[in-house]
Scaffold this motif. Structure first.
Motif, PDB file in Angstrom:
ATOM      1  N   UNK A   1       1.052  -1.127   0.197  1.00 62.18           N
ATOM      2  CA  UNK A   1       0.019  -0.322  -0.237  1.00 62.18           C
ATOM      3  C   UNK A   1       0.721   0.845   0.404  1.00 62.18           C
ATOM      4  N   UNK A   2       0.857   2.470  -1.307  1.00 56.14           N
ATOM      5  CA  UNK A   2       1.364   3.509  -1.090  1.00 56.14           C
ATOM      6  C   UNK A   2       1.372   4.165  -0.156  1.00 56.14           C
ATOM      7  N   UNK A   3       0.136   4.138  -0.448  1.00 57.80           N
ATOM      8  CA  UNK A   3      -0.150   5.669   0.330  1.00 57.80           C
ATOM      9  C   UNK A   3      -0.637   5.302   1.991  1.00 57.80           C
ATOM     10  N   UNK A   4      -0.189   4.347   2.325  1.00 61.27           N
ATOM     11  CA  UNK A   4       0.022   4.461   3.759  1.00 61.27           C
ATOM     12  C   UNK A   4       1.409   4.202   4.801  1.00 61.27           C
ATOM     13  N   UNK A   5       1.943   5.423   4.673  1.00 60.23           N
ATOM     14  CA  UNK A   5       2.727   6.053   4.625  1.00 60.23           C
ATOM     15  C   UNK A   5       3.612   6.519   6.518  1.00 60.23           C
ATOM     16  N   UNK A   6       4.931   6.002   6.578  1.00 60.67           N
ATOM     17  CA  UNK A   6       5.376   5.755   7.562  1.00 60.67           C
ATOM     18  C   UNK A   6       6.412   7.056   7.680  1.00 60.67           C
ATOM     19  N   UNK A   7       7.566   7.811   8.370  1.00 62.17           N
ATOM     20  CA  UNK A   7       9.086   7.937   8.263  1.00 62.17           C
ATOM     21  C   UNK A   7       9.750   7.524   9.585  1.00 62.17           C
ATOM     22  N   UNK A   8      10.741   7.404   9.018  1.00 63.85           N
ATOM     23  CA  UNK A   8      11.807   6.559  10.212  1.00 63.85           C
ATOM     24  C   UNK A   8      12.949   7.270  10.150  1.00 63.85           C
ATOM     25  N   UNK A   9      13.778   7.206  10.971  1.00 62.06           N
ATOM     26  CA  UNK A   9      15.320   8.182  11.038  1.00 62.06           C
ATOM     27  C   UNK A   9      16.343   6.763  10.671  1.00 62.06           C
ATOM     28  N   UNK A  10      16.639   7.308   9.727  1.00 62.05           N
ATOM     29  CA  UNK A  10      18.365   6.775   9.240  1.00 62.05           C
ATOM     30  C   UNK A  10      19.068   7.295   9.858  1.00 62.05           C
ATOM     31  N   UNK A  11      19.793   5.936   9.736  1.00 61.06           N
ATOM     32  CA  UNK A  11      21.025   6.383  10.218  1.00 61.06           C
ATOM     33  C   UNK A  11      21.716   7.419   9.961  1.00 61.06           C
TER      34      UNK A  11
END
Length: 675
Positions: free
Chosen positions: A514-524
């Motif tokens: 699902x392309x519209x289920x978006x989360x934001x992660x803290x990349x290294x």
């Protein structure tokens, strides 16, 4: 290994260099006048100049031996019962030792044309010694002989000047007599046999040293077929240099030490040539695979997006969904994660499983959300992420669960969009769209590009093929009963999300994206942290692929995983990465070769072609195109780090080592980026 490969490729480039034509560049004041009278043999040790007897042609061939054309030249000479002198380069002699033996066995003479056709007028005494000695070693290794004759490249009577004469004196210091041609057939110009024949035919009765090139091609062979009978019919004698000048000895047996050293030298040169050819083929094969993947992705990804946009859930799922947050030392971002989950537009229950954190993770959750009726905190001894997920699954009250990392921020509609797919009873898990939030630095920007172009495009392809290998732990939804039916989340691998996804597919479940289920992660944020993360990912993926290798024999979703997903994963994410260091080394040395300009333009065109899927991927994800300016830098710098990670992971996997859970340091700097 790379040092050895670099050395061999460097040797191949050195031996493949083509020199430039020499022309007189200085005074002729100190050159003996007799050296200009015609073809001659010069003994620089005396010095003496010996001219060719009248009506005699000393026939010489240079720049060989060539595997295609030298045997044709030998056939013509044999049919006309003519002997000649072949001035071979050390590079070609070492690459074609069998031809050297064939020339000697046919009764022809061998001469020294230097190692790399270097213009000896432009180098010092050490380089002259290297050029001559290396060629002598090649002859000793190939046929057990050395020669007293030398013919420097770019040298004719018309190019003799003081610099050339000085180079001849240096050659004499190494025991060689120099053969100076006065007639050049110019067969290398490719003007046709008639032009070669005209340039090779003497115009008076003076003797001549004729220079031809056995590597020049068909013009030489065709002209030679006509030249030899023509000279014989007019009373000319055609012979080798030794016979024409009455030289007693032109070749001598090589000593044992020279034979051994020469054999080693020949072996190294042959290995370098073979390696160069093999790596160039590998280079083009890797480029072809890259282009094939690009075309594959560009065809399937838009189709998947078109289908997903047209799909509408037949009904809305309204029951509350459990959101499991496994947390270990997540004090920097756990509050923001829980807060955004609670802000979902779908009813949720947050289950935070504190896996023995040594920081304030549990305290922060208790203080800020302890009285919230839909937040539960479960504390346990440190047992790893898989154990924390199993604890959350056991505590969940809902059939549908969403898994979110403790450093992730959710969009309000992410959960509802994920659970909509479970209206299809064949769906066992759904992947969300994980984006990099801290993308202001160059390292973050590179990871942002990788997530959009690499991970998300691949997820679209995998869904079209029905063989998704990973539902990411950063944002994924699962049927709780399906997970429990396959034994829960296994701790057999470091990539527990990949392992679980593959197990579900082998159990007959379909995966969705699902392309519209978006989360934001803290990349290294540092190279060291990035290395640690990707090392765990790659090593865990290899473990999971090995664990589920028997899926290639299965039917249904498991069979598609085994026969499509695993090969795609291993070829494009492992194999190409493992050979990437060698390919890059080969590419570097290809730039230094004769066709380096063509290769450079091809590489730049290939790099430009990568912008196309980048633009499409960014458009599909609703991202601004501005970060794509960093794509060329990503290919040069970031990719090197990634393939070294893969190489280390493969070595670790082959060694059978087990790695501990590696926790990344979080800085709590995550904010959703503007798209």
């Amino acid at each position: 290994m790379l040092l050895v490969i670099s050395g061999l490729l460097g040797l191949d480039v050195l031996l493949s260099r083509v020199g430039t034509d020499g022309t007189p560049s200085g005074t002729r004041q100190f050159v003996p006048p007799t050296a200009f009278d015609g073809g001659s043999v010069i003994d620089p040790r005396e010095p003496t100049v010996r001219p060719v007897p009248p009506r005699t042609v000393a026939l010489t061939f240079a720049e060989g031996p060539d595997p295609q054309w030298t045997p044709r030249v030998l056939d013509v000479l044999a049919r006309n019962d003519v002997r000649a002198t072949f001035f071979v380069t050390g590079a070609q002699a070492a690459r074609n030792p069998g031809l050297i033996r064939e020339i000697v066995d046919a009764g022809h003479e061998i001469g020294n044309r230097t190692l790399t056709r270097t213009d000896l007028r432009e180098v010092g005494a050490r380089r002259v010694q290297l050029e001559l000695k290396s060629t002598d070693l090649a002859l000793a290794g190939a046929a057990g002989i050395t020669t007293t004759l030398a013919q420097p490249a770019h040298l004719t009577t018309g190019s003799l000047d003081q610099a050339a004469w000085n180079s001849l004196l240096r050659i004499g210091n190494h025991g060689h007599q120099v053969v100076v041609p006065d007639r050049d057939s110019e067969d290398w110009r490719g003007r046709g046999p008639d032009a070669v024949l005209a340039a090779s035919t003497p115009h008076d009765d003076r003797g001549t040293v004729l220079l031809m090139h056995d590597a020049a091609g068909p013009d030489t062979v065709a002209a030679l077929e006509r030249l030899l009978p023509q000279l014989r019919s007019t009373g000319w004698q055609v012979d080798s240099v030794g016979a024409a000048f009455g030289l007693r000895t032109t070749t001598v047996p090589a000593g044992l030490l020279d034979r051994v050293a020469g054999s080693l030298f020949v072996g190294v040169v042959v290995a370098s040539a073979w390696l160069a050819d093999a790596l160039r083929a590998l280079l083009w094969a890797a480029a072809a695979l890259g282009i094939l993947r690009m075309v594959f992705v560009l065809v399937l990804a838009p189709v998947q997006r078109w289908r997903s946009r047209r799909w509408v859930p037949p009904w809305q799922i309204s029951q509350r969904v459990g959101v499991i947050v496994p947390a270990y030392n997540e004090q920097a971002g756990i509050a923001a994660t829980v807060r955004t989950i609670l802000a979902s537009d779908h009813p949720v229950e947050v289950i935070v499983v504190d896996d023995g954190s040594t920081d304030r993770t549990a305290e922060i959750v208790e203080q800020q959300f302890g009285r919230h009726q839909h937040v539960r905190l479960i504390q346990q001894r440190n047992a790893g992420k898989a154990a924390a997920l199993n604890t959350g699954l056991a505590a969940a009250r809902s059939e549908l669960v969403v898994v979110v990392d403790g450093d992730t921020i959710l969009e309000p509609d992410a959960v509802s969009r994920l659970v909509d797919h479970f209206t299809d009873p064949s769906v066992g898990a759904v992947s969300g769209n994980v984006k990099v939030g801290n993308r202001r630095t160059m390292l973050g920007r590179w990871q942002h590009i990788e997530y959009v172009i690499g991970f998300n495009l691949d997820r679209r392809v995998y869904e079209m093929l029905g063989c998704t290998p990973t539902i990411p732990g950063a944002l994924g939804a699962f049927r709780r009963s399906a997970v429990l039916a396959v034994g829960g989340v296994s701790d057999d691998t470091l990539a527990e999300d990949t392992d679980l996804t593959m197990a579900l597919e082998r159990d007959g479940w379909r995966m969705a994206y699902e392309e519209n289920a978006i989360s934001w992660t803290e990349a290294p944020a540092t190279a060291g942290q990035l290395w640690k993360q990707r090392y765990r990912w790659c090593y865990g993926t290899l473990q999971a692929a090995w664990k589920h290798r028997r899926s290639v024999l299965e039917r249904g979703p498991g069979g598609r995983l085994g026969r499509l997903g695993l090969p795609y994963l291993l070829v494009f994410q492992v194999l190409l990465q493992v050979i990437a260091p060698v390919v890059d080394v080969a590419a570097f040395f290809a730039l230094l070769s004769a066709d380096g300009r063509t290769f450079a333009l091809t590489w730049l065109a290939f790099l430009a072609m990568q912008l196309l899927p980048g633009i499409i991927a960014f458009r599909m994800d609703g991202e601004r195109l501005r970060p794509l300016w960093a794509l060329p830098l990503q290919q040069v710098a970031y990719r090197q780090l990634m393939y070294l990670v893969v190489v280390q992971s493969v070595i670790t996997a082959v060694a059978g080592a087990r790695l501990p859970w590696q926790k990344l340091d979080r800085r709590g700097q995550l904010t959703p980026a503007r798209r």
